[in-house]
Design a protein around this motif. Structure first.
Motif, PDB file in Angstrom:
ATOM      1  N   LEU A 106      90.254  57.410  -3.577  1.00 50.53           N
ATOM      2  CA  LEU A 106      91.517  57.885  -3.023  1.00 50.53           C
ATOM      3  C   LEU A 106      91.284  58.510  -1.651  1.00 50.53           C
ATOM      4  N   GLU A 107      92.341  58.478  -0.858  1.00 55.83           N
ATOM      5  CA  GLU A 107      92.271  59.030   0.491  1.00 55.83           C
ATOM      6  C   GLU A 107      92.986  60.376   0.534  1.00 55.83           C
ATOM      7  N   HIS A 108      92.314  61.377   1.078  1.00 55.56           N
ATOM      8  CA  HIS A 108      92.873  62.728   1.164  1.00 55.56           C
ATOM      9  C   HIS A 108      93.779  62.864   2.390  1.00 55.56           C
ATOM     10  N   PRO A 134     104.805  55.831   5.197  1.00 59.72           N
ATOM     11  CA  PRO A 134     104.078  54.558   5.379  1.00 59.72           C
ATOM     12  C   PRO A 134     102.679  54.588   4.764  1.00 59.72           C
ATOM     13  N   LEU A 135     102.060  55.763   4.755  1.00 63.39           N
ATOM     14  CA  LEU A 135     100.701  55.893   4.200  1.00 63.39           C
ATOM     15  C   LEU A 135     100.727  55.780   2.678  1.00 63.39           C
ATOM     16  N   LEU A 136     101.817  56.254   2.069  1.00 64.54           N
ATOM     17  CA  LEU A 136     101.902  56.291   0.602  1.00 64.54           C
ATOM     18  C   LEU A 136     102.331  54.949   0.009  1.00 64.54           C
ATOM     19  N   SER A 139     101.237  51.939   0.024  1.00 60.45           N
ATOM     20  CA  SER A 139     100.265  51.076  -0.661  1.00 60.45           C
ATOM     21  C   SER A 139      99.456  51.825  -1.723  1.00 60.45           C
ATOM     22  N   GLY A 140      99.737  53.108  -1.933  1.00 57.74           N
ATOM     23  CA  GLY A 140      99.081  53.874  -2.996  1.00 57.74           C
ATOM     24  C   GLY A 140      97.697  54.362  -2.594  1.00 57.74           C
ATOM     25  N   GLY A 141      97.065  55.077  -3.524  1.00 52.99           N
ATOM     26  CA  GLY A 141      95.693  55.522  -3.296  1.00 52.99           C
ATOM     27  C   GLY A 141      95.542  56.761  -2.441  1.00 52.99           C
ATOM     28  N   CYS A 142      96.584  57.597  -2.414  1.00 51.70           N
ATOM     29  CA  CYS A 142      96.513  58.792  -1.571  1.00 51.70           C
ATOM     30  C   CYS A 142      96.611  60.076  -2.390  1.00 51.70           C
ATOM     31  N   VAL A 143      95.895  61.087  -1.920  1.00 52.05           N
ATOM     32  CA  VAL A 143      96.013  62.432  -2.471  1.00 52.05           C
ATOM     33  C   VAL A 143      96.718  63.275  -1.415  1.00 52.05           C
TER      34      VAL A 143
END
Ligand code: ADP
Ligand code: MN
Ligand code: MN
Length: 168
Positions: free
Chosen positions: A31-33, A69-71, A73-77
């Motif tokens: 995941l990306e912070h 826009p960052l959220l 595609s998923g994979g974000c904290v």
């Protein structure tokens, strides 16, 4: 809405350990912070200044425009003390970190916050302001977890990593 990887919101009063937790979570997962307070500062996502607390007042629309826009595609904290303005369809799990008043007081003193700012944040924690601010959505779990000690952080990490592994 389906995403290959979840988006996780980590919220709580300043000083509860959001950034510490999110860094550890990002390091232990793919995941990306997203440290939103840093984005607010660096991208100047504010129009107002709080003179009393000497800090910016983030602009909800500007933060939404930077985050959404960052959220997608998923994979974000998402690491932020405020959450009511977020689009809940972009979030899969909410983690609310909590600490005892004395823990928070000590941590904020160490940050050299002015007394009024320490007091305001400690009161916010006592009144569980960040927890109350979280949107309630039937499908989205809200996990309130203690974060006073290293052991607490390990427990929270294990549980959230379990959620990430079983997502999808
Ligand atoms: P936030 O991002 O919520 O403002 P930080 O991650 O900056 O909080 O943490 C505030 C302080 O508390 C830091 O000095 C950090 O090292 C300490 N801290 C955070 N989490 C824990 C924990 N679980 N146990 C002990 N100390 C912690
Ligand atoms: Mn932080
Ligand atoms: Mn991402």
């Amino acid at each position: 809405m389906s995403r290959p990887k979840p988006n996780i919101l980590v919220t709580g009063t300043p000083g509860v350990g959001k950034t510490t937790f999110c860094e550890a979570l990002a390091a232990a997962s793919s995941l990306e912070h997203l440290e939103v307070s840093k984005m607010v500062r660096e991208k100047r996502l504010y129009r107002e200044w709080d003179d009393e607390l000497d800090c910016s007042i983030f602009d909800e629309e500007m933060v939404q425009d930077a985050l959404e826009p960052l959220l997608e595609s998923g994979g974000c904290v998402v690491d932020f003390h405020s959450s009511s303005f977020l689009d809940e369809s972009l979030v899969d799990l909410v983690v609310v970190l909590r600490v005892d008043t004395s823990t928070l007081y000590d941590r904020l003193e160490k940050r050299h916050y002015p007394e009024s700012k320490v007091k305001q944040n400690v009161e916010a924690e006592i009144f569980q302001s960040c927890l109350d601010e979280v949107f309630e959505e039937a499908d989205i779990q809200i996990w309130e977890m203690p974060h006073d000690t290293e052991e607490h952080m390990e427990e929270a990490l294990e549980r959230v990593l379990g959620f990430v592994r079983s997502f999808g």
